[in-house]
Design a protein around this motif. Sequence first.
Motif, PDB file in Angstrom:
ATOM      1  N   GLN A 405      41.383  47.614  -0.775  1.00  0.00           N
ATOM      2  CA  GLN A 405      40.869  48.945  -1.100  1.00  0.00           C
ATOM      3  C   GLN A 405      39.854  48.885  -2.214  1.00  0.00           C
ATOM      4  O   GLN A 405      38.809  49.550  -2.188  1.00  0.00           O
ATOM      5  CB  GLN A 405      42.036  49.872  -1.468  1.00  0.00           C
ATOM      6  N   THR A 406      40.120  48.068  -3.218  1.00  0.00           N
ATOM      7  CA  THR A 406      39.177  47.934  -4.337  1.00  0.00           C
ATOM      8  C   THR A 406      37.871  47.297  -3.872  1.00  0.00           C
ATOM      9  O   THR A 406      36.792  47.645  -4.305  1.00  0.00           O
ATOM     10  CB  THR A 406      39.793  47.113  -5.475  1.00  0.00           C
ATOM     11  N   MET A 407      37.990  46.339  -2.946  1.00  0.00           N
ATOM     12  CA  MET A 407      36.788  45.689  -2.441  1.00  0.00           C
ATOM     13  C   MET A 407      35.949  46.678  -1.652  1.00  0.00           C
ATOM     14  O   MET A 407      34.728  46.730  -1.776  1.00  0.00           O
ATOM     15  CB  MET A 407      37.177  44.477  -1.554  1.00  0.00           C
ATOM     16  N   PHE A 408      36.588  47.505  -0.804  1.00  0.00           N
ATOM     17  CA  PHE A 408      35.811  48.515  -0.041  1.00  0.00           C
ATOM     18  C   PHE A 408      35.188  49.517  -0.957  1.00  0.00           C
ATOM     19  O   PHE A 408      34.040  49.976  -0.720  1.00  0.00           O
ATOM     20  CB  PHE A 408      36.720  49.218   0.964  1.00  0.00           C
ATOM     21  N   LEU A 409      35.861  49.857  -1.995  1.00  0.00           N
ATOM     22  CA  LEU A 409      35.282  50.838  -2.925  1.00  0.00           C
ATOM     23  C   LEU A 409      34.106  50.266  -3.666  1.00  0.00           C
ATOM     24  O   LEU A 409      33.094  50.921  -3.938  1.00  0.00           O
ATOM     25  CB  LEU A 409      36.372  51.282  -3.924  1.00  0.00           C
ATOM     26  N   ASN A 410      34.109  48.918  -4.052  1.00  0.00           N
ATOM     27  CA  ASN A 410      32.998  48.307  -4.753  1.00  0.00           C
ATOM     28  C   ASN A 410      31.767  48.165  -3.864  1.00  0.00           C
ATOM     29  O   ASN A 410      30.630  48.277  -4.306  1.00  0.00           O
ATOM     30  CB  ASN A 410      33.430  46.952  -5.318  1.00  0.00           C
TER      31      ASN A 410
END
Length: 411
Positions: A405-410
């Motif tokens: 999720q953090t990777m998609f948000l970045n």
Amino acid sequence: MSQPGQGHRSSISQNSRSASQFPNDSEELTDTELVKQVNDLKHQIKILNLENEIIERTIMRLEPALMHGVQQALEYATKLQSSSSLNVGSFLKSQTSRFGFDSLMSPSRMLTSPSKISTRRVESSAKIGGTVIFGSGPRINVLERSELVITEMEILIDFLEKVRSKAAKQHALLKAQLEEIGVRVVDIEKATEMFNQQVIIEGWDKIAQRIPAEIWIRFMTEWVKMADSKIGKLRLRTSTLNTQYGKLKGQIKVKAELSESLRPVDFDKLKIENDECTKIIDQKIQQLGELKKMTGDANLTLAVHKKALMEQNTYLNDVLKTIKTKIKQTAELDKEKNVIQIQADSLAQKLEDVRKVRQAYEVPDIMDYVQVKAEVTDLKHSVKLLENRVHIQQIALTSLNKKLQTMFLNN
């Protein structure tokens, strides 16, 4: 005194029964003697008036024709007395001879009387008339006077009894009429109250502001029905009263006929019968006394037996109550017995099953049990390890999801 007054006094003194009481003209009277003489004269006049009234009634009852012309003569004598008191005696003599008073003195007239008693009374009245009016002739004695008075008293008493009976009947009739009027007034008042309540008050139509004809007709119909029922009751009562009146009238007629046909022998016979009836009544009274004694003893015995019977009834009621209680308890016990029987059958079935299981059951070896127990323990340990491993993997999966999720948000 004057000469005419002396002549009048002399004519009266010849006819009076107490001529010696009057003093001579030459004597002078004192006030006391004069008052006494006046009182005596008033008393004598009162007695003479009563005697004249009785004699007049006797003559009018026995021979009314003898009194023709007497009233006119007395009225004419009263008129002449104020002008000439001297000619009263001669006028009465001439008037009596003119109107037939001489017939009072004639014995041939007395023979026409209906009976000896009436003849003797007319002769007595004629004697009195001759004594009072003419100043001569025989006088009636005390016995004849008392006989006339007693006869007139008896006639007057009979007349008063008749008047009293008639007045009592009239009073009863008026009382009955008053009661009837009172009943009518009560009925009219009740009918008026019913009419005012049912027709005028309850029957008033507030919408139409009038009294409907149907209410009036219904009230009149009901009132006529009530009146017909009352008339029927009154007719029945009237017929009953008429029947009772006819019976009483017949009884009175029979009693009157019997009273006419009774003789002294009948009274003697009745007296003998009454004596016999009295003896029989005395015997019956003695028998009644003995019967009362026997009744008292019987009542006493009855009271004793009644008391014992009441005790027996009480004991019987207690026994019946006990029987009813025992019957109820028996029914309840029967119900409990059925329930216990069902339970016993089920327990017996269970016992039989247990017995069968027990017979078929075999006890395993201890080492087998230990091995099975060790295997179960190892399996539980393996399950626990697997659960821990699953928990760790879920934690790792959760962390990976967060990283993704953090990777998609970045990006």
